[in-house]
Design a protein around this motif. Structure first.
Motif, PDB file in Angstrom:
ATOM      1  N   GLY A 161     137.287  60.553 -41.821  1.00 14.75           N
ATOM      2  CA  GLY A 161     136.996  60.617 -40.267  1.00 14.75           C
ATOM      3  C   GLY A 161     138.041  59.664 -39.676  1.00 14.75           C
ATOM      4  O   GLY A 161     139.196  60.008 -40.081  1.00 14.75           O
ATOM      5  N   ALA A 162     137.975  59.145 -38.825  1.00 17.56           N
ATOM      6  CA  ALA A 162     138.909  58.582 -37.882  1.00 17.56           C
ATOM      7  C   ALA A 162     138.809  56.794 -37.998  1.00 17.56           C
ATOM      8  O   ALA A 162     139.019  56.047 -37.238  1.00 17.56           O
TER       9      ALA A 162
ATOM     10  N   CYS B  16     134.339  55.616 -37.312  1.00 22.56           N
ATOM     11  CA  CYS B  16     135.682  55.003 -37.164  1.00 22.56           C
ATOM     12  C   CYS B  16     135.310  53.416 -37.471  1.00 22.56           C
ATOM     13  O   CYS B  16     135.007  52.734 -36.715  1.00 22.56           O
ATOM     14  N   ARG B  17     135.387  53.406 -38.815  1.00 22.42           N
ATOM     15  CA  ARG B  17     135.236  52.217 -39.346  1.00 22.42           C
ATOM     16  C   ARG B  17     136.533  51.460 -39.694  1.00 22.42           C
ATOM     17  O   ARG B  17     137.580  52.120 -40.199  1.00 22.42           O
ATOM     18  N   SER B  18     136.671  50.229 -39.733  1.00 18.15           N
ATOM     19  CA  SER B  18     137.876  49.376 -40.028  1.00 18.15           C
ATOM     20  C   SER B  18     137.841  49.129 -41.416  1.00 18.15           C
ATOM     21  O   SER B  18     137.078  49.197 -42.396  1.00 18.15           O
TER      22      SER B  18
ATOM     23  N   HIS C  99     137.228  63.315 -29.589  1.00 17.36           N
ATOM     24  CA  HIS C  99     135.999  63.581 -30.437  1.00 17.36           C
ATOM     25  C   HIS C  99     135.452  62.213 -30.905  1.00 17.36           C
ATOM     26  O   HIS C  99     134.255  61.870 -30.744  1.00 17.36           O
ATOM     27  N   GLY C 100     136.082  61.407 -31.254  1.00 14.97           N
ATOM     28  CA  GLY C 100     135.753  59.902 -31.841  1.00 14.97           C
ATOM     29  C   GLY C 100     135.260  58.997 -30.802  1.00 14.97           C
ATOM     30  O   GLY C 100     134.423  58.557 -30.915  1.00 14.97           O
ATOM     31  N   ARG C 101     135.951  59.145 -29.442  1.00 14.30           N
ATOM     32  CA  ARG C 101     135.276  58.572 -28.365  1.00 14.30           C
ATOM     33  C   ARG C 101     133.952  59.142 -27.985  1.00 14.30           C
ATOM     34  O   ARG C 101     133.050  58.114 -27.876  1.00 14.30           O
ATOM     35  N   ARG C 102     133.646  60.256 -28.154  1.00 15.25           N
ATOM     36  CA  ARG C 102     132.373  60.683 -28.001  1.00 15.25           C
ATOM     37  C   ARG C 102     131.407  60.504 -28.883  1.00 15.25           C
ATOM     38  O   ARG C 102     130.281  59.907 -28.621  1.00 15.25           O
TER      39      ARG C 102
END
Length: 141
Positions: A45-46, A17-19, A77-80
């Motif tokens: 990914g996210a 989860c990168r910006s 899934h991303g939060r985990r």
């Protein structure tokens, strides 16, 4: 590299989860060449790169096997993944230079913000085709 330092252990494939800002730094990206697009983020990914790039007027697309999931499932899934990676980093935080993030807590907050931006854009992408489920080397582009 000092081989006595502990490393980050990863088993399997992680959802990142990168910006956009992280992509700029990691890949030394410059806006002008990207604007010529289109740009494809493979195994995205996210990450919010595609969402943020499109807001900047850059035609960007993303491919990842996880895009077959629902937005809700990817969000969960991303939060985990963020919780897991933050816990791993906490144990070895002394190994990293935190100047870009400021701290482990800010790193986590940036990951969460990137996930939020991704999920919002993924939900609005209905029929636009910015996000396509797929894996390399056979992609629908």
């Amino acid at each position: 590299m000092n081989s006595n330092l502990p490393g980050y252990e990863q088993i399997g494939v992680a959802m990142t989860c990168r910006s956009y800002a992280e992509y700029e730094r990691m890949f030394a990206l410059e806006r002008h060449p990207l604007a010529g697009g289109p740009v494809l983020d493979v195994a995205a990914g996210a990450s919010s790169f595609t969402a943020e790039a499109n807001k900047r007027g850059i035609r960007a697309y993303a491919a990842d096997p996880l895009y077959g999931m629902t937005a809700e499932d990817m969000n969960n899934h991303g939060r985990r993944e963020i919780e897991t990676s933050t816990a791993k980093l906490a144990g070895i935080r002394h190994v990293y230079d935190w100047s870009f993030y400021g701290s482990l807590e800010q790193h986590q907050a940036r990951r969460e913000a990137a996930l939020d931006a991704f999920i919002a854009d993924f939900r609005t992408d209905m029929g636009e085709g910015r996000y396509r489920a797929g894996r390399s080397p056979e992609l629908a582009f």
